[in-house]
Design an enzyme around this catalytic site. Structure first.
Site, PDB file in Angstrom:
ATOM      1  CE1 TYR A  94      -3.757  -2.207   0.114  1.00 14.49           C
ATOM      2  CE2 TYR A  94      -3.004  -2.951   2.262  1.00 14.49           C
ATOM      3  CZ  TYR A  94      -3.861  -3.073   1.180  1.00 14.49           C
ATOM      4  OH  TYR A  94      -4.802  -4.062   1.168  1.00 14.49           O
ATOM      5  CG  HIS A 149      -4.526   2.252   1.845  1.00 14.41           C
ATOM      6  ND1 HIS A 149      -5.414   1.303   1.410  1.00 14.41           N
ATOM      7  CD2 HIS A 149      -4.159   1.869   3.093  1.00 14.41           C
ATOM      8  CE1 HIS A 149      -5.572   0.387   2.347  1.00 14.41           C
ATOM      9  NE2 HIS A 149      -4.823   0.704   3.376  1.00 14.41           N
TER      10      HIS A 149
END
Length: 240
Positions: A94, A149
């Site tokens: 991420y 994210h």
């Protein structure tokens, strides 16, 4: 179990410090346990108590990761061989830890804390390259997903969304942080990329404007964080 709605409402509004993930997760545990018990008492699966299933099956996705576009693409191929059609692709995890390593050179004192500074520009460029490469190698048979994210400044997120439009993502997830949801109107007016949002939402007032304004395509909320099955059912009804 005859008062699930009453218990949920009392639990949610009785506490003065509310609308946060800690309280919501606690309430979710109680709410889901009560629905589970109610289903056992009735001798029915919970989905039958809520009106019955509305589809014979649901598509699932899995995660492909790697340090290079080639590695990610190879993993996507493996998942396709396993029968998956929807794959979420990331490079370096991420936010792209591997992608961000280039930023270490330009950050004064970055060696002192032992971490890797997050280089947003490098992440944007790397993600563009990744999506373009996987699509060019595998064609349109695979549905590609990507999760930002909430790691970009809003204007950078708009830039990324516009650049990924030609590759027809199934959805681009969590493009903005919850405090920046007004930016969805900006990105919606500039690109047709499909948008998903909701992982950090705690309260209906965070997602209702997005549904009412047709600003997102998928609600991606944790049933545990939103308060359990009771509010999840209400969200599904609202979305329809």
């Amino acid at each position: 179990v005859s008062r699930i709605e009453d218990i949920w409402q009392l639990s949610m509004v009785n506490g003065y410090w509310r609308n946060g993930p800690v309280l919501n997760n606690a309430i979710s545990g109680i709410d889901m346990a009560l629905w589970d018990i109610k289903g056992k008492v009735a001798g029915m699966p919970v989905y039958d108590l809520l009106g019955g299933q509305s589809r014979a099956a649901a598509a699932t996705y899995t995660h492909a990761n790697g340090s290079t576009p080639e590695e990610v693409c190879d993993q996507v191929r493996q998942f396709l061989d396993d029968g998956y059609r929807y794959v979420r692709i990331q490079m370096g995890g991420y936010g792209g830890a591997a992608l961000a390593s280039a930023g270490r050179r330009a950050v004064s004192g970055s060696e002192s804390f032992g971490g890797v500074p997050f280089d947003r520009g490098e992440y944007i460029r790397g993600t563009q390259t990744l999506v373009e490469y996987v699509r060019s190698q595998l064609g349109d048979e695979v549905e590609l997903l990507h999760d930002v994210h909430e790691r970009l400044h809003p204007i950078q997120a708009v830039e990324l969304a516009k650049s990924l439009e030609p590759y027809h993502l199934f959805f681009l997830e969590d493009l903005f942080a919850p405090e920046d949801i007004e930016w969805f109107a900006q990105v919606r007016g500039q690109t047709t990329v499909s948008l998903a949002m909701g992982e950090l939402f705690n309260n209906p007032k965070e997602w209702q404007p997005l549904v009412e304004g047709r600003l997102i395509d998928f609600l991606r909320m944790h049933i545990s964080q939103m308060g359990g099955i009771t509010p999840a059912r209400n969200a599904a009804i609202f979305g329809n």
